[in-house]
Motif scaffolding. Structure first.
Motif, PDB file in Angstrom:
ATOM      1  N   SER A  56      32.523  -5.257  27.441  1.00 18.49           N
ATOM      2  CA  SER A  56      32.690  -4.059  28.258  1.00 18.49           C
ATOM      3  C   SER A  56      34.165  -3.773  28.464  1.00 18.49           C
ATOM      4  CB  SER A  56      32.003  -4.272  29.619  1.00 18.49           C
ATOM      5  OG  SER A  56      32.344  -3.235  30.520  1.00 18.49           O
ATOM      6  N   ASP A  57      34.483  -2.503  28.704  1.00 18.81           N
ATOM      7  CA  ASP A  57      35.849  -2.137  29.066  1.00 18.81           C
ATOM      8  C   ASP A  57      36.185  -2.573  30.492  1.00 18.81           C
ATOM      9  OD1 ASP A  57      36.204  -0.926  26.611  1.00 18.81           O
ATOM     10  OD2 ASP A  57      35.604   1.056  27.318  1.00 18.81           O
ATOM     11  N   ARG A  80      26.948  -7.749  39.749  1.00 14.80           N
ATOM     12  CA  ARG A  80      25.829  -7.140  40.468  1.00 14.80           C
ATOM     13  C   ARG A  80      24.800  -6.571  39.501  1.00 14.80           C
ATOM     14  NH1 ARG A  80      26.070  -8.950  45.682  1.00 14.80           N
ATOM     15  NH2 ARG A  80      28.156  -8.645  46.564  1.00 14.80           N
ATOM     16  N   ARG A  81      23.572  -6.475  39.960  1.00 15.03           N
ATOM     17  CA  ARG A  81      22.521  -5.829  39.171  1.00 15.03           C
ATOM     18  C   ARG A  81      22.939  -4.395  38.860  1.00 15.03           C
ATOM     19  NH1 ARG A  81      17.045  -5.538  37.769  1.00 15.03           N
ATOM     20  NH2 ARG A  81      16.094  -3.493  38.116  1.00 15.03           N
ATOM     21  N   GLY A  82      22.818  -4.012  37.608  1.00 13.55           N
ATOM     22  CA  GLY A  82      23.190  -2.666  37.191  1.00 13.55           C
ATOM     23  C   GLY A  82      24.625  -2.533  36.742  1.00 13.55           C
ATOM     24  N   GLN A  83      25.428  -3.596  36.895  1.00 13.75           N
ATOM     25  CA  GLN A  83      26.829  -3.543  36.478  1.00 13.75           C
ATOM     26  C   GLN A  83      26.930  -3.752  34.976  1.00 13.75           C
ATOM     27  OE1 GLN A  83      29.346  -6.184  38.712  1.00 13.75           O
ATOM     28  NE2 GLN A  83      31.086  -5.948  37.333  1.00 13.75           N
ATOM     29  N   GLU A  84      27.745  -2.953  34.325  1.00 14.78           N
ATOM     30  CA  GLU A  84      27.903  -3.053  32.875  1.00 14.78           C
ATOM     31  C   GLU A  84      28.575  -4.366  32.491  1.00 14.78           C
ATOM     32  OE1 GLU A  84      30.651  -1.051  29.430  1.00 14.78           O
ATOM     33  OE2 GLU A  84      29.940   0.265  31.039  1.00 14.78           O
ATOM     34  N   ILE A  85      28.025  -5.052  31.492  1.00 18.74           N
ATOM     35  CA  ILE A  85      28.602  -6.312  31.029  1.00 18.74           C
ATOM     36  C   ILE A  85      28.956  -6.285  29.546  1.00 18.74           C
ATOM     37  CG2 ILE A  85      27.518  -7.752  32.802  1.00 18.74           C
ATOM     38  CD1 ILE A  85      25.340  -8.459  30.747  1.00 18.74           C
ATOM     39  N   ALA A  86      28.374  -5.341  28.781  1.00 17.78           N
ATOM     40  CA  ALA A  86      28.629  -5.291  27.339  1.00 17.78           C
ATOM     41  C   ALA A  86      28.205  -3.934  26.814  1.00 17.78           C
ATOM     42  CB  ALA A  86      27.870  -6.408  26.615  1.00 17.78           C
ATOM     43  N   ARG A  87      28.520  -3.700  25.525  1.00 20.65           N
ATOM     44  CA  ARG A  87      28.123  -2.454  24.861  1.00 20.65           C
ATOM     45  C   ARG A  87      27.435  -2.777  23.540  1.00 20.65           C
ATOM     46  NH1 ARG A  87      32.998   1.765  24.605  1.00 20.65           N
ATOM     47  NH2 ARG A  87      31.249   3.079  23.956  1.00 20.65           N
ATOM     48  N   LEU A  88      26.564  -1.878  23.122  1.00 17.62           N
ATOM     49  CA  LEU A  88      25.900  -1.973  21.827  1.00 17.62           C
ATOM     50  C   LEU A  88      26.202  -0.715  21.024  1.00 17.62           C
ATOM     51  CD1 LEU A  88      22.318  -3.202  22.862  1.00 17.62           C
ATOM     52  CD2 LEU A  88      24.182  -4.596  21.949  1.00 17.62           C
ATOM     53  N   VAL A  89      26.559  -0.895  19.762  1.00 16.88           N
ATOM     54  CA  VAL A  89      26.833   0.229  18.866  1.00 16.88           C
ATOM     55  C   VAL A  89      26.053   0.014  17.580  1.00 16.88           C
ATOM     56  CG1 VAL A  89      28.582   1.450  17.516  1.00 16.88           C
ATOM     57  CG2 VAL A  89      29.113   0.660  19.835  1.00 16.88           C
ATOM     58  N   LEU A  90      25.356   1.049  17.121  1.00 17.30           N
ATOM     59  CA  LEU A  90      24.573   0.948  15.900  1.00 17.30           C
ATOM     60  C   LEU A  90      25.479   1.097  14.679  1.00 17.30           C
ATOM     61  CD1 LEU A  90      21.606   0.729  14.873  1.00 17.30           C
ATOM     62  CD2 LEU A  90      21.624   3.227  14.723  1.00 17.30           C
ATOM     63  N   LEU A  91      25.332   0.181  13.729  1.00 17.40           N
ATOM     64  CA  LEU A  91      26.081   0.218  12.475  1.00 17.40           C
ATOM     65  C   LEU A  91      25.128   0.320  11.297  1.00 17.40           C
ATOM     66  CD1 LEU A  91      28.677  -2.700  12.918  1.00 17.40           C
ATOM     67  CD2 LEU A  91      29.059  -0.261  13.352  1.00 17.40           C
ATOM     68  N   HIS A  92      25.555   1.029  10.249  1.00 17.90           N
ATOM     69  CA  HIS A  92      24.822   1.016   8.986  1.00 17.90           C
ATOM     70  C   HIS A  92      25.389  -0.090   8.114  1.00 17.90           C
ATOM     71  CE1 HIS A  92      23.535   2.403   4.941  1.00 17.90           C
ATOM     72  NE2 HIS A  92      22.454   2.769   5.599  1.00 17.90           N
ATOM     73  N   ALA A  93      24.590  -0.551   7.168  1.00 16.35           N
ATOM     74  CA  ALA A  93      25.052  -1.618   6.270  1.00 16.35           C
ATOM     75  C   ALA A  93      26.330  -1.230   5.540  1.00 16.35           C
ATOM     76  CB  ALA A  93      23.951  -1.958   5.267  1.00 16.35           C
ATOM     77  N   ASP A  94      26.526   0.060   5.274  1.00 21.22           N
ATOM     78  CA  ASP A  94      27.746   0.503   4.600  1.00 21.22           C
ATOM     79  C   ASP A  94      28.989   0.162   5.405  1.00 21.22           C
ATOM     80  OD1 ASP A  94      26.293   1.463   2.508  1.00 21.22           O
ATOM     81  OD2 ASP A  94      26.361   3.566   3.131  1.00 21.22           O
ATOM     82  N   SER A  95      28.860   0.121   6.731  1.00 18.40           N
ATOM     83  CA  SER A  95      30.006  -0.213   7.575  1.00 18.40           C
ATOM     84  C   SER A  95      30.473  -1.638   7.325  1.00 18.40           C
ATOM     85  CB  SER A  95      29.636  -0.052   9.057  1.00 18.40           C
ATOM     86  OG  SER A  95      29.262   1.269   9.342  1.00 18.40           O
TER      87      SER A  95
END
Length: 232
Positions: free
Chosen positions: A159-160, A199-214
């Motif tokens: 997360s930022d 806390r519950r609901g606090q951001e801890i990480a991010r997910l980004v979708l990648l294609h195999a080409d990446s």
């Protein structure tokens, strides 16, 4: 063009499935107009919400949030050979607990938060939300499951926000996502770096979708400079 979707299911009532972030451009416009119309000097025309690269970056992917309130402390772990005397192995490492993990054992000092959130699994057994993972990390079971199309991957990013938790960057293949779904929960690795409360609901990480080409992409250099920066 066919759209690609990611499915997040939440089989547990306490789980918080990842959600997309949204940049409030209208609020930023209103604040900018308010200052411009009401004050001689103060302005807010260079707000980040007006920067397309920043805004698109914020809205890319999904945010992973903590499902519980938990006070983390750094978790010292020593990898040991448990043999036929697990308690002796833990004592030799100066620890009070021994956790068996995929063919090895981790000696861990007693930590209250590690045991606080045992949850009832879909099979009816009590399971640990946090599992020692080695190198100061724990596997955090989050209670939701991901499904993605084959040929795509989920990139796990920290997360930022400064949460006091390091999140190692990693990539989840569709096969790994299927295994998580079969197990009933996704999990990410986190490393507490200091005493911190999440806390519950606090951001801890991010997910980004990648294609195999990446993952197969390579850089090219018109001036014949190798990828390590040296002349060809």
């Amino acid at each position: 063009m066919t759209s690609v979707s990611v499915t997040f299911a939440a089989p547990y009532p306490w789980a918080l499935a990842p959600r997309a972030a949204r940049v409030d451009r209208e609020r930023a416009k209103s604040e900018s107009a308010l200052l411009r119309d009401s004050f001689r000097w103060a302005r807010r025309d260079r707000a980040p919400e007006f920067c397309p690269p920043w805004a698109m970056g914020q809205e890319l992917g999904w945010r992973v949030c903590s499902p519980v309130d938990v006070a983390f402390t750094p978790l010292e772990q020593v990898e040991v050979e448990s043999g036929d005397d697990p308690q002796a192995a833990a004592t030799a490492a100066g620890a009070s607990e021994l956790w068996q993990r995929e063919g090895t054992a981790l000696a861990v000092a007693e930590s209250a938060w590690l045991h606080l959130y045992q949850y009832r699994s879909l099979a009816g057994r009590w399971e640990n939300m946090f599992l020692p993972n080695g190198q100061g990390t724990v596997e955090w079971r989050l209670g939701w499951t991901p499904q993605i199309t084959r040929g795509y991957f989920l990139l796990v990013l920290p997360s930022d926000n400064d949460t006091g938790l390091q999140v190692p960057t990693g990539i989840l293949s569709s096969t790994v996502c299927d295994k998580m779904t079969a197990a009933g929960t996704a999990a990410i690795a986190v490393r507490p770096t200091k005493a911190t409360r999440v806390r519950r609901g606090q951001e801890i990480a991010r997910l980004v979708l990648l294609h195999a080409d990446s993952l197969r992409a390579r850089a090219t250099y018109p001036d014949a400079i190798e990828e390590d920066g040296s002349d060809a």
